[in-house]
Design an enzyme around this catalytic site. Structure first.
Site, PDB file in Angstrom:
ATOM      1  N   GLU A 137       0.819  -1.214   0.000  1.00 45.35           N
ATOM      2  CA  GLU A 137       0.000   0.000   0.000  1.00 45.35           C
ATOM      3  C   GLU A 137       0.850   1.259   0.000  1.00 45.35           C
ATOM      4  OE1 GLU A 137      -1.999  -1.627   3.436  1.00 45.35           O
ATOM      5  OE2 GLU A 137      -1.133  -0.066   4.670  1.00 45.35           O
TER       6      GLU A 137
ATOM      7  N   CYS B 298       3.721   8.385   0.402  1.00 43.12           N
ATOM      8  CA  CYS B 298       4.363   7.486   1.362  1.00 43.12           C
ATOM      9  C   CYS B 298       4.476   6.106   0.714  1.00 43.12           C
ATOM     10  CB  CYS B 298       3.495   7.447   2.624  1.00 43.12           C
ATOM     11  SG  CYS B 298       4.077   6.288   3.843  1.00 43.12           S
TER      12      CYS B 298
ATOM     13  N   CYS C 284       7.031  -7.045   6.800  1.00 40.07           N
ATOM     14  CA  CYS C 284       8.217  -6.502   7.464  1.00 40.07           C
ATOM     15  C   CYS C 284       8.697  -7.522   8.483  1.00 40.07           C
ATOM     16  CB  CYS C 284       7.856  -5.188   8.173  1.00 40.07           C
ATOM     17  SG  CYS C 284       9.270  -4.390   8.988  1.00 40.07           S
TER      18      CYS C 284
ATOM     19  N   CYS D 190       7.489  -4.611  15.009  1.00 44.08           N
ATOM     20  CA  CYS D 190       7.187  -3.641  16.079  1.00 44.08           C
ATOM     21  C   CYS D 190       5.779  -3.923  16.611  1.00 44.08           C
ATOM     22  CB  CYS D 190       7.289  -2.209  15.545  1.00 44.08           C
ATOM     23  SG  CYS D 190       8.950  -1.795  14.997  1.00 44.08           S
TER      24      CYS D 190
ATOM     25  N   CYS E 102       2.773  -1.842  15.196  1.00 39.23           N
ATOM     26  CA  CYS E 102       2.741  -1.561  13.759  1.00 39.23           C
ATOM     27  C   CYS E 102       2.118  -2.738  13.012  1.00 39.23           C
ATOM     28  CB  CYS E 102       4.163  -1.302  13.268  1.00 39.23           C
ATOM     29  SG  CYS E 102       4.246  -0.997  11.488  1.00 39.23           S
TER      30      CYS E 102
ATOM     31  N   GLY F 294       7.258  -1.934   5.552  1.00 36.15           N
ATOM     32  CA  GLY F 294       8.621  -2.446   5.412  1.00 36.15           C
ATOM     33  C   GLY F 294       9.662  -1.581   6.080  1.00 36.15           C
ATOM     34  N   GLU F 295      10.839  -2.152   6.220  1.00 36.02           N
ATOM     35  CA  GLU F 295      11.975  -1.432   6.787  1.00 36.02           C
ATOM     36  C   GLU F 295      12.921  -1.095   5.621  1.00 36.02           C
ATOM     37  OE1 GLU F 295      13.167   0.137   9.388  1.00 36.02           O
ATOM     38  OE2 GLU F 295      15.018   0.328   8.239  1.00 36.02           O
TER      39      GLU F 295
ATOM     40  N   SER G 276      12.763   6.575   6.563  1.00 29.58           N
ATOM     41  CA  SER G 276      12.529   6.341   7.986  1.00 29.58           C
ATOM     42  C   SER G 276      12.963   4.917   8.347  1.00 29.58           C
ATOM     43  CB  SER G 276      11.029   6.516   8.266  1.00 29.58           C
ATOM     44  OG  SER G 276      10.742   6.196   9.599  1.00 29.58           O
TER      45      SER G 276
ATOM     46  N   SER H  47      12.869   5.954  13.959  1.00 28.89           N
ATOM     47  CA  SER H  47      11.722   5.679  14.815  1.00 28.89           C
ATOM     48  C   SER H  47      12.239   5.377  16.211  1.00 28.89           C
ATOM     49  CB  SER H  47      10.933   4.482  14.265  1.00 28.89           C
ATOM     50  OG  SER H  47      10.426   4.820  13.010  1.00 28.89           O
ATOM     51  N   LEU H  48      12.015   6.293  17.110  1.00 26.59           N
ATOM     52  CA  LEU H  48      12.610   6.184  18.445  1.00 26.59           C
ATOM     53  C   LEU H  48      11.584   5.642  19.445  1.00 26.59           C
ATOM     54  CD1 LEU H  48      15.284   6.863  19.838  1.00 26.59           C
ATOM     55  CD2 LEU H  48      14.362   9.116  20.357  1.00 26.59           C
ATOM     56  N   HIS H  49      10.534   6.394  19.640  1.00 18.67           N
ATOM     57  CA  HIS H  49       9.361   6.014  20.433  1.00 18.67           C
ATOM     58  C   HIS H  49       9.584   5.858  21.933  1.00 18.67           C
ATOM     59  CE1 HIS H  49       7.512   5.854  16.616  1.00 18.67           C
ATOM     60  NE2 HIS H  49       7.955   4.672  16.270  1.00 18.67           N
TER      61      HIS H  49
ATOM     62  N   ASN I 215      -1.637   5.784  16.562  1.00 18.43           N
ATOM     63  CA  ASN I 215      -2.773   5.338  15.757  1.00 18.43           C
ATOM     64  C   ASN I 215      -3.139   3.917  16.190  1.00 18.43           C
ATOM     65  OD1 ASN I 215      -4.593   5.125  13.680  1.00 18.43           O
ATOM     66  ND2 ASN I 215      -3.161   5.732  12.077  1.00 18.43           N
TER      67      ASN I 215
ATOM     68  N   CYS J  13       0.598   2.457   8.887  1.00 25.18           N
ATOM     69  CA  CYS J  13       1.335   1.477   8.070  1.00 25.18           C
ATOM     70  C   CYS J  13       0.758   0.083   8.132  1.00 25.18           C
ATOM     71  CB  CYS J  13       2.756   1.326   8.575  1.00 25.18           C
ATOM     72  SG  CYS J  13       3.567   2.829   8.790  1.00 25.18           S
TER      73      CYS J  13
HETATM   74  N1  SAH Z   1      10.217   0.655   9.166  1.00 24.73           N
HETATM   75  C1  SAH Z   1      10.365   2.069   9.106  1.00 24.73           C
HETATM   76  C2  SAH Z   1       9.321   2.798   8.273  1.00 24.73           C
HETATM   77  C3  SAH Z   1       7.876   2.391   8.378  1.00 24.73           C
HETATM   78  S1  SAH Z   1       6.903   2.921   9.695  1.00 24.73           S
HETATM   79  C4  SAH Z   1      10.455   2.640  10.513  1.00 24.73           C
HETATM   80  O1  SAH Z   1      10.327   1.885  11.470  1.00 24.73           O
HETATM   81  O2  SAH Z   1      10.689   3.834  10.650  1.00 24.73           O
HETATM   82  C5  SAH Z   1       6.767   4.679   9.636  1.00 24.73           C
HETATM   83  C6  SAH Z   1       6.537   5.284  11.001  1.00 24.73           C
HETATM   84  O3  SAH Z   1       5.202   5.028  11.496  1.00 24.73           O
HETATM   85  C7  SAH Z   1       7.476   4.721  12.038  1.00 24.73           C
HETATM   86  O4  SAH Z   1       7.941   5.754  12.868  1.00 24.73           O
HETATM   87  C8  SAH Z   1       6.593   3.773  12.812  1.00 24.73           C
HETATM   88  O5  SAH Z   1       7.124   3.488  14.057  1.00 24.73           O
HETATM   89  C9  SAH Z   1       5.282   4.543  12.829  1.00 24.73           C
HETATM   90  N2  SAH Z   1       4.084   3.739  13.136  1.00 24.73           N
HETATM   91  C10 SAH Z   1       3.798   2.468  12.789  1.00 24.73           C
HETATM   92  N3  SAH Z   1       2.609   2.080  13.297  1.00 24.73           N
HETATM   93  C11 SAH Z   1       2.138   3.135  13.991  1.00 24.73           C
HETATM   94  C12 SAH Z   1       0.944   3.363  14.763  1.00 24.73           C
HETATM   95  N4  SAH Z   1       0.040   2.415  14.919  1.00 24.73           N
HETATM   96  N5  SAH Z   1       0.797   4.587  15.318  1.00 24.73           N
HETATM   97  C13 SAH Z   1       1.720   5.560  15.165  1.00 24.73           C
HETATM   98  N6  SAH Z   1       2.847   5.410  14.470  1.00 24.73           N
HETATM   99  C14 SAH Z   1       3.074   4.206  13.893  1.00 24.73           C
END
Ligand code: SAH
Length: 351
Positions: free
Chosen positions: A92, A110, A117, A121, A124, A167-168, A199, A222-224, A298, A341
């Protein structure tokens, strides 16, 4: 077997055209039809001779993603497309209209870089069924070409690319770099490197490799969470590549290419949105030129987390700003169309 012209570089296309007994410069004309105009039908390539078109039809073809469906958000600022690949895998892509940043008619796309992937995570949807396979560079490019063709009648243009779909990207490094260089080309869509962002969940050696590439794209990590235990819970990749190693790679990246790094931080209610979390974030990013992009979380299926309330999101941003770190809140988009995603792929795969 017919050869897929979309899978060739310009140089390879020149060799192929030469092998047909034609002049090499015709390759550039074909390349532009494919990657500038998004044309896949030889009959539409009107500046080629009939003879050449016939021999192309005999020996070659141009692959195309198949549009499965698209969903538009109520306010029309986000459109999510599901595409089918040649082997029936589903990916997608999302179109986002950020007029305030890009100007009228200039849109952001995007892109997915893998079908599924491997990084898994917790929050995700992309990794819930694991990795099916890497995308080829032309399958990544095709997402932009398809969307570009769909929006051109509104006089809109794909002007900004974010590698933040399924994907990564750094797990498919070679094809991602290839497509970045391709789409940056004046003979294709000519998208400026400052308008391309990759990213990653944080793969140290690839972060450093990216700094050395000739194309200066923007990098987002992506730190979080700044807490290793919490980050490992959210992102299993943190066990293999701990935060300290990722941050060390970020420092080296900046030593090499001096570019600011965006850190993405999805704000999750009562998990990573407290004052202590913001303080740790401030601490670990000291010495790194950074922008924190706060993403309202999300919610996805089977995930116990809830988004932090908006007031908390704003507080978190202002707290960081007061400490002197640049912080923005990403406008939440496409919530009504499951635009996080991998949510659509998950639905299509599970059907
Ligand atoms: N694999 C890469 C790119 C894809 S995800 C990465 O990890 O960066 C793109 C961004 O969306 C990342 O920061 C990911 O952590 C975030 N993301 C994925 N699912 C999410 C969700 N449910 N809510 C908020 N952000 C999310």
């Amino acid at each position: 077997m017919k050869i897929n012209l979309k899978s060739l570089t310009l140089k390879e296309l020149e060799e192929f055209i030469f092998s047909l007994g034609e002049k090499k410069f015709k390759a550039l004309q074909i390349f532009k039809w494919i990657f500038q105009k998004g044309i896949s039908n030889f009959d539409e390539m009107t500046d080629l001779s009939k003879n050449l078109r016939e021999s192309l039809k005999e020996k070659a073809y141009i692959s195309e993603l198949k549009l499965l469906n698209s969903i538009t958000s109520k306010n029309q600022d986000t459109v999510k497309y599901s595409f089918l690949l040649e082997d029936q895998e589903c990916i997608e892509s999302v179109l986002m209209r950020y007029e305030e940043d890009l100007g009228i008619g200039r849109v952001s796309v995007c892109l997915s870089t893998q079908a599924g992937c491997a990084r898994g995570c917790y929050f995700c949807a992309s990794g819930k069924n694991g990795l099916a396979r890497n995308l080829k560079f032309y399958e990544i490019a095709d997402q932009v070409l398809k969307i570009q063709n769909l929006i051109k009648e509104n006089e809109e243009r794909a002007a900004n690319l974010v590698f933040m779909g399924i994907g990564e990207p750094l797990d498919n490094y070679f094809e991602v770099i290839k497509v970045v260089k391709l789409l940056n080309e004046p003979n294709s869509l000519n998208i400026g490197s400052r308008h391309i962002a990759i990213s990653t969940c944080g793969i140290p050696e690839k972060i450093i490799a990216l700094a050395r590439e000739s194309i200066p794209v923007r990098l987002a990590i992506s730190l979080h969470s700044a807490d290793s235990e919490k980050r490992s819970f959210l992102m299993p990749v943190n066990k293999k590549y701990p935060l300290e190693k990722v941050l060390q790679a970020c420092r080296e990246y900046q030593q090499i290419c001096k570019r600011r790094i965006t850190f993405e931080y999805a704000l999750i209610k009562d998990f990573n949105d407290a004052k202590e979390d913001a303080d740790s974030l401030f601490k670990i990013l000291r010495g790194i030129k950074s922008l924190i992009n706060i993403i309202p979380f999300n919610p996805i299926l089977d995930c116990k987390f809830k988004p932090s309330p908006l007031i908390k999101v704003k507080w978190f941003r202002d707290y960081l700003k007061n400490k002197g770190i640049s912080a923005t809140v990403r406008k939440s988009r496409g919530l009504d169309i499951d635009a996080a995603c991998g949510q659509l792929r998950l639905k299509n795969v599970s059907q």
